[in-house]
Design a protein around this motif. Structure first.
Motif, PDB file in Angstrom:
ATOM      1  N   ALA A 157       0.863  -1.182   0.000  1.00  0.00           N
ATOM      2  CA  ALA A 157       0.000   0.000   0.000  1.00  0.00           C
ATOM      3  C   ALA A 157       0.894   1.225   0.000  1.00  0.00           C
ATOM      4  CB  ALA A 157      -0.904   0.020   1.214  1.00  0.00           C
ATOM      5  N   LYS A 158       0.441   2.259  -0.657  1.00  0.00           N
ATOM      6  CA  LYS A 158       1.175   3.518  -0.641  1.00  0.00           C
ATOM      7  C   LYS A 158       1.026   4.159   0.734  1.00  0.00           C
ATOM      8  CE  LYS A 158       0.814   4.573  -5.521  1.00  0.00           C
ATOM      9  NZ  LYS A 158       0.358   5.540  -6.533  1.00  0.00           N
ATOM     10  N   GLU A 159       2.113   4.701   1.246  1.00  0.00           N
ATOM     11  CA  GLU A 159       2.109   5.315   2.575  1.00  0.00           C
ATOM     12  C   GLU A 159       1.068   6.425   2.711  1.00  0.00           C
ATOM     13  OE1 GLU A 159       3.735   4.676   5.573  1.00  0.00           O
ATOM     14  OE2 GLU A 159       4.198   2.814   4.530  1.00  0.00           O
ATOM     15  N   GLU A 160       0.747   7.078   1.605  1.00  0.00           N
ATOM     16  CA  GLU A 160      -0.222   8.174   1.675  1.00  0.00           C
ATOM     17  C   GLU A 160      -1.606   7.707   2.114  1.00  0.00           C
ATOM     18  OE1 GLU A 160      -1.770   9.374  -2.528  1.00  0.00           O
ATOM     19  OE2 GLU A 160       0.231   8.498  -2.817  1.00  0.00           O
ATOM     20  N   TYR A 161      -1.861   6.408   2.043  1.00  0.00           N
ATOM     21  CA  TYR A 161      -3.148   5.870   2.456  1.00  0.00           C
ATOM     22  C   TYR A 161      -3.124   5.303   3.876  1.00  0.00           C
ATOM     23  CZ  TYR A 161      -4.382   6.541  -2.396  1.00  0.00           C
ATOM     24  OH  TYR A 161      -4.616   7.108  -3.613  1.00  0.00           O
ATOM     25  N   ASP A 162      -2.012   5.501   4.575  1.00  0.00           N
ATOM     26  CA  ASP A 162      -1.910   5.074   5.971  1.00  0.00           C
ATOM     27  C   ASP A 162      -2.583   6.137   6.841  1.00  0.00           C
ATOM     28  OD1 ASP A 162      -1.274   4.280   8.542  1.00  0.00           O
ATOM     29  OD2 ASP A 162       0.846   3.973   8.133  1.00  0.00           O
ATOM     30  N   VAL A 163      -3.666   5.766   7.480  1.00  0.00           N
ATOM     31  CA  VAL A 163      -4.432   6.726   8.281  1.00  0.00           C
ATOM     32  C   VAL A 163      -4.116   6.620   9.772  1.00  0.00           C
ATOM     33  CG1 VAL A 163      -6.317   6.793   6.585  1.00  0.00           C
ATOM     34  CG2 VAL A 163      -6.431   5.183   8.501  1.00  0.00           C
ATOM     35  N   SER A 164      -3.086   5.867  10.127  1.00  0.00           N
ATOM     36  CA  SER A 164      -2.759   5.643  11.540  1.00  0.00           C
ATOM     37  C   SER A 164      -2.579   6.942  12.312  1.00  0.00           C
ATOM     38  CB  SER A 164      -1.488   4.789  11.669  1.00  0.00           C
ATOM     39  OG  SER A 164      -1.680   3.529  11.081  1.00  0.00           O
ATOM     40  N   ASN A 165      -1.813   7.871  11.763  1.00  0.00           N
ATOM     41  CA  ASN A 165      -1.567   9.134  12.470  1.00  0.00           C
ATOM     42  C   ASN A 165      -2.829   9.990  12.572  1.00  0.00           C
ATOM     43  OD1 ASN A 165       1.069   8.447  12.988  1.00  0.00           O
ATOM     44  ND2 ASN A 165       1.893   9.543  11.239  1.00  0.00           N
ATOM     45  N   LEU A 166      -3.697   9.895  11.570  1.00  0.00           N
ATOM     46  CA  LEU A 166      -4.979  10.605  11.651  1.00  0.00           C
ATOM     47  C   LEU A 166      -5.835  10.032  12.782  1.00  0.00           C
ATOM     48  CD1 LEU A 166      -5.878  10.849   7.840  1.00  0.00           C
ATOM     49  CD2 LEU A 166      -5.053  12.702   9.314  1.00  0.00           C
ATOM     50  N   VAL A 167      -5.825   8.714  12.911  1.00  0.00           N
ATOM     51  CA  VAL A 167      -6.590   8.059  13.976  1.00  0.00           C
ATOM     52  C   VAL A 167      -6.010   8.430  15.340  1.00  0.00           C
ATOM     53  CG1 VAL A 167      -7.282   5.838  14.955  1.00  0.00           C
ATOM     54  CG2 VAL A 167      -7.327   6.162  12.474  1.00  0.00           C
ATOM     55  N   LEU A 168      -4.679   8.412  15.443  1.00  0.00           N
ATOM     56  CA  LEU A 168      -4.045   8.805  16.709  1.00  0.00           C
ATOM     57  C   LEU A 168      -4.430  10.240  17.078  1.00  0.00           C
ATOM     58  CD1 LEU A 168      -0.518   7.212  16.279  1.00  0.00           C
ATOM     59  CD2 LEU A 168      -2.170   6.689  18.087  1.00  0.00           C
ATOM     60  N   ALA A 169      -4.387  11.136  16.102  1.00  0.00           N
ATOM     61  CA  ALA A 169      -4.764  12.529  16.357  1.00  0.00           C
ATOM     62  C   ALA A 169      -6.220  12.614  16.811  1.00  0.00           C
ATOM     63  CB  ALA A 169      -4.537  13.369  15.110  1.00  0.00           C
TER      64      ALA A 169
END
Length: 180
Positions: A157-169
């Motif tokens: 997967a492209k890193e731009e689709y990693d939502v982990s930091n958005l979820v953490l925020a």
């Protein structure tokens, strides 16, 4: 009659294709709930509580094992001098202790798993809600968990689709400067 059914089928097909065209292609993101969980302060508290609980269970298990070992050693030392009746009684007692030890071990494992689930369930629900909000706010149609139980599920997967930091925020946690 056949023409009406054919026209209805074409109309339904057209509406379905048109609706799909309006929504566009699926937008799929990914995250790692394990990664998110590892950064939450509440998870660290839960881990400490589980560690303490495990220590208590282990101490109790060791005490039971010690009692069994002591009684078994005493039996071995005096078995030759015992009458057959006393010997059988001691053997039954040892078998009972051994069965109790095994049962305690099984019960401890079940108890630990139950406690872990009870403690983690609210936190996992909070993560799930945050993932849902991030997906809705960023127009994702799907969010995948990149790993489950230590196994990589997402192979590319492209890193731009990693939502982990958005979820953490969304959970009020400052993400680290680099992502997992």
């Amino acid at each position: 009659m056949k023409n009406r059914i054919l026209y209805a089928f074409i109309a339904v097909l057209f509406i379905g294709v048109n609706a799909g065209a309006q929504t566009g292609a699926p937008k799929i993101g990914f995250t790692s709930t394990e990664y998110i969980l590892s950064l939450l302060p509440a998870a660290k508290e839960i881990q400490k509580e589980l560690s303490d609980y495990n220590d208590q269970l282990s101490a109790q298990m060791k005490a039971k094992e010690k009692t069994f070992q002591e009684k078994f050693a005493a039996y071995q030392q005096t078995a030759n001098t015992m009458t057959e009746l006393i010997k059988k009684d001691k053997e039954r007692e040892l078998q009972s202790l051994e069965a109790s030890l095994r049962q305690f071990q099984q019960d401890a494992q079940t108890s630990f798993a139950d406690k872990q689930q009870k403690l983690l369930e609210p936190l996992l629900e909070e993560i799930r809600v945050a993932i849902q909000k991030v997906a809705e706010e960023n127009n994702f149609t799907h969010i995948l968990n990149s790993s489950t139980g230590g196994l990589d599920v997402l192979l590319y997967a492209k890193e731009e689709y990693d939502v982990s930091n958005l979820v953490l925020a969304k959970l009020g946690v400052q993400p680290p400067s680099t992502n997992n």
